[in-house]
Design a protein around this motif. Structure first.
Motif, PDB file in Angstrom:
ATOM      1  N   MET A   1       0.821  -1.189   0.000  1.00 52.65           N
ATOM      2  CA  MET A   1       0.000   0.000   0.000  1.00 52.65           C
ATOM      3  C   MET A   1       0.864   1.251   0.000  1.00 52.65           C
ATOM      4  O   MET A   1       0.518   2.232  -0.654  1.00 52.65           O
ATOM      5  N   HIS A   5       1.037   4.193  -2.871  1.00 55.07           N
ATOM      6  CA  HIS A   5       0.762   5.580  -2.478  1.00 55.07           C
ATOM      7  C   HIS A   5       1.927   6.501  -2.837  1.00 55.07           C
ATOM      8  O   HIS A   5       1.730   7.577  -3.388  1.00 55.07           O
ATOM      9  N   GLY A  76      -1.568  -1.634  -4.812  1.00 56.16           N
ATOM     10  CA  GLY A  76      -1.573  -1.401  -3.374  1.00 56.16           C
ATOM     11  C   GLY A  76      -2.418  -2.374  -2.584  1.00 56.16           C
ATOM     12  O   GLY A  76      -2.459  -2.315  -1.362  1.00 56.16           O
ATOM     13  N   LYS A  77      -3.070  -3.297  -3.247  1.00 60.67           N
ATOM     14  CA  LYS A  77      -3.958  -4.239  -2.553  1.00 60.67           C
ATOM     15  C   LYS A  77      -3.210  -5.509  -2.135  1.00 60.67           C
ATOM     16  O   LYS A  77      -2.203  -5.882  -2.731  1.00 60.67           O
TER      17      LYS A  77
END
Length: 92
Positions: A1, A5, A76-77
């Motif tokens: 994640m 980001h 990001g998962k």
């Protein structure tokens, strides 16, 4: 994640493959019963017999397809390989 980001130009995803039917799993079921408690060995035998163990090719298909065509929204998962959101990556 964090990578997704901080580096939005990079797509990243974490995939939990489950218990994959590798040579190690076969050895746990078939060979190492003499050095492992029977209860522990029976867990691995039962996983195989009940069809709960994953074929390497099934996980590999998802990983390969994600590598080639991952949607940016997945970045990001952390997902299981057979999560419903990954259905289109399973190749069925």
């Amino acid at each position: 994640m964090t990578l997704a980001h901080e580096e939005p130009a990079i797509s990243s995803i974490a995939i939990a493959p489950g218990i994959v039917d590798t040579d190690m799993q076969k050895a746990l079921r078939d060979v190492h019963g003499d050095v492992m408690p029977h209860q522990e060995q029976s867990i691995f035998i039962n996983l195989k017999e009940s069809g709960q163990i994953v074929k390497p090719s099934d996980v590999g298909t998802v990983l390969g397809n994600l590598s080639l065509n991952m949607e940016k929204s997945l970045s990001g998962k952390y997902l299981n390989w057979d999560d419903t959101i990954l259905a289109s990556y399973r190749g069925h």
